[in-house]
Enzyme design. Structure first.
Site, PDB file in Angstrom:
ATOM      1  CB  CYS A   1       6.579  -5.152   8.990  1.00 16.68           C
ATOM      2  SG  CYS A   1       7.795  -4.199   9.944  1.00 16.68           S
TER       3      CYS A   1
ATOM      4  CB  CYS B   1       5.221  -1.987  16.183  1.00 18.32           C
ATOM      5  SG  CYS B   1       6.985  -1.726  15.817  1.00 18.32           S
TER       6      CYS B   1
ATOM      7  CB  CYS C   1       0.368   7.287  11.128  1.00 23.48           C
ATOM      8  SG  CYS C   1       1.907   6.742  11.853  1.00 23.48           S
TER       9      CYS C   1
ATOM     10  CB  CYS D   1       2.170  -0.862  13.697  1.00 26.73           C
ATOM     11  SG  CYS D   1       2.397  -0.609  11.926  1.00 26.73           S
TER      12      CYS D   1
ATOM     13  CD  GLU E   1      -3.113  -0.946   2.143  1.00 28.33           C
ATOM     14  OE1 GLU E   1      -4.281  -1.203   1.789  1.00 28.33           O
ATOM     15  OE2 GLU E   1      -2.811  -0.591   3.298  1.00 28.33           O
TER      16      GLU E   1
ATOM     17  CB  CYS F   1       3.199   7.554   3.176  1.00 31.52           C
ATOM     18  SG  CYS F   1       3.659   6.337   4.429  1.00 31.52           S
TER      19      CYS F   1
END
Length: 409
Positions: free
Chosen positions: A143, A147, A382, A150, A123, A136
């Site tokens: 990943c 986290c 975010c 996230c 994305e 962005c």
């Protein structure tokens, strides 16, 4: 109202076509060196390589050409040869969503590599403001860092992006918002920035940890910042890391971009939970790497990102400790209201709490803007990015006909 433009193409059964000839590589996103290599393969003589590379470079990164036929100063014979071997394709758009605030999110499909049974997806988000347009971009599919606040962290790492796939996100975004010379711009109701260029800033804050894909990210940012092409100032490129301490100094030495640190806590025990890489590189080591970051100064401050989680990290004591920890580091602090996503166990801090936190930081002399949530209605804010790509188990990679819809190990 949220506008969703669905560009989804008919799906091929998982594993089907695994023995088909590989797709032609795209020249779009390549560095000068790789373009030169591609031209040599296409039969360009060593004597002409530099000139031809410069020609293609300008068509790709100044004009934004999407067809070899547009390259009018390139001989027809060479254009025919290039078209037989290569494309100028960008990542494929699966869906494009436009938020009520003008934020755009693209779900992009990348070419399959090796024995990948599914084409991976990433994305990319474009955020327009009155005086700037920020893109962005992602550096990995998924990943490794998990986290806890996230959404991307709930998706396992599939693979690193190649440099051309990182640059390709910039090219695709410029195509879609008409950011090439003479291009027609979309009717967006006046939400594009009032600037000549509509993409003024690039942030490596999308999917993935960019310092775990160091070489490809560095090569991509060299293409993006080349003064004879896309020409983005390195001061308008920001790499955000969760704290891969050994690579921070090397990135500063070799890249010269701005740096952002995904901090989010002032105590190791809490940061271990929120940003698990902290168990390997605790806060003290991370901040020492920031103090010695090449070129850091009041004119080149490090941004510390701090997501505001209700009852977790948002107390006045946390704010005072943040100020103490950052003493002596030229810094600004971005306070980020938590953006919810399905299944998250956190809540956003109350606005009064965020203001009180910001006031403490401001009085200590730090700029601490509160980041206005953008694109929440399309999960583009975010910490909200995620695709459905999965990594295949080793045995699945060895059996191309397997159904890869089950999450991998």
């Amino acid at each position: 109202m949220t506008l969703v433009l669905d560009h989804t193409l008919p799906q091929v059964a998982e594993g089907a076509g695994s023995s088909a000839a590989p797709a032609k590589p795209t020249l779009a996103g390549m560095s000068r060196a790789r373009l030169s290599e591609a031209l040599a393969v296409a039969g360009v003589s060593e004597k002409q390589l530099r000139m031809r590379t410069t020609q293609l470079w300008r068509w790709l990164y100044i004009t934004g050409a999407t067809s070899f036929d547009e390259m009018t100063d390139v001989s027809k014979a060479l254009r025919t040869e290039l078209e037989a071997r290569y494309t100028l394709d960008r990542p494929e758009i699966v869906t494009e969503q436009v938020s009520v605030d003008g934020t755009r999110k693209w779900l992009l499909r990348l070419p399959r590599r090796g024995h990948e049974a599914r084409a991976p997806e990433i994305e990319t988000v474009y955020i327009p403001e009155a005086d700037r347009g920020t893109l962005c971009i992602s550096s990995q599919v998924g990943c490794t860092l998990t986290c806890s606040f996230c959404h991307t962290g709930t998706q396992r790492l599939v693979r690193n992006l190649e440099a051309s796939e990182i640059v390709g996100q910039i090219l695709l975004a410029r195509d879609r918002i008409g950011d090439w010379p003479g291009a027609k711009r979309p009717d967006d109701g006046g939400l594009l920035p009032d600037t000549e260029r509509k993409i003024t800033n690039v942030v490596l804050m999308g999917m993935g940890e960019p310092l775990y894909n160091f070489d490809n990210v560095r090569e991509a940012m060299e293409v993006a910042s080349d003064g004879e092409g896309l020409s983005l100032s390195k001061r308008r490129i920001t790499l955000s890391t969760s704290g891969v301490v050994p690579e921070i100094a090397r990135w500063g030495e070799l890249s010269g971009t701005m740096l952002a640190i995904s901090l989010h806590a002032v105590r190791d025990d809490l940061r271990d939970e929120l940003v698990p890489i902290n168990k390997k590189y605790p806060i003290k080591e991370l901040l020492e790497a920031c103090r010695t970051y090449p070129g850091v100064s009041n004119a080149k401050r490090i941004t510390f990102e701090y997501v505001m989680l209700k009852g977790v990290n948002d107390s006045p004591a946390d704010a005072k400790e943040l100020v103490r920890l950052l003493a002596g580091i030229p810094a600004k602090i971005n306070l980020i209201p938590f953006n919810p996503w399905p299944g998250s166990r956190y809540e956003c801090s109350d606005w009064e709490t965020i203001e009180r936190f910001a006031d403490i930081v401001n009085k200590a002399g730090y700029a601490s803007p509160v980041r206005t949530p953008r694109g929440r209605d399309i999960l583009a804010a975010c910490g909200q990015l995620k695709s459905e790509s999965v990594r295949l188990r080793a045995r699945e990679r060895a059996q191309p006909t397997v159904d890869a819809t089950e999450p991998g190990a």
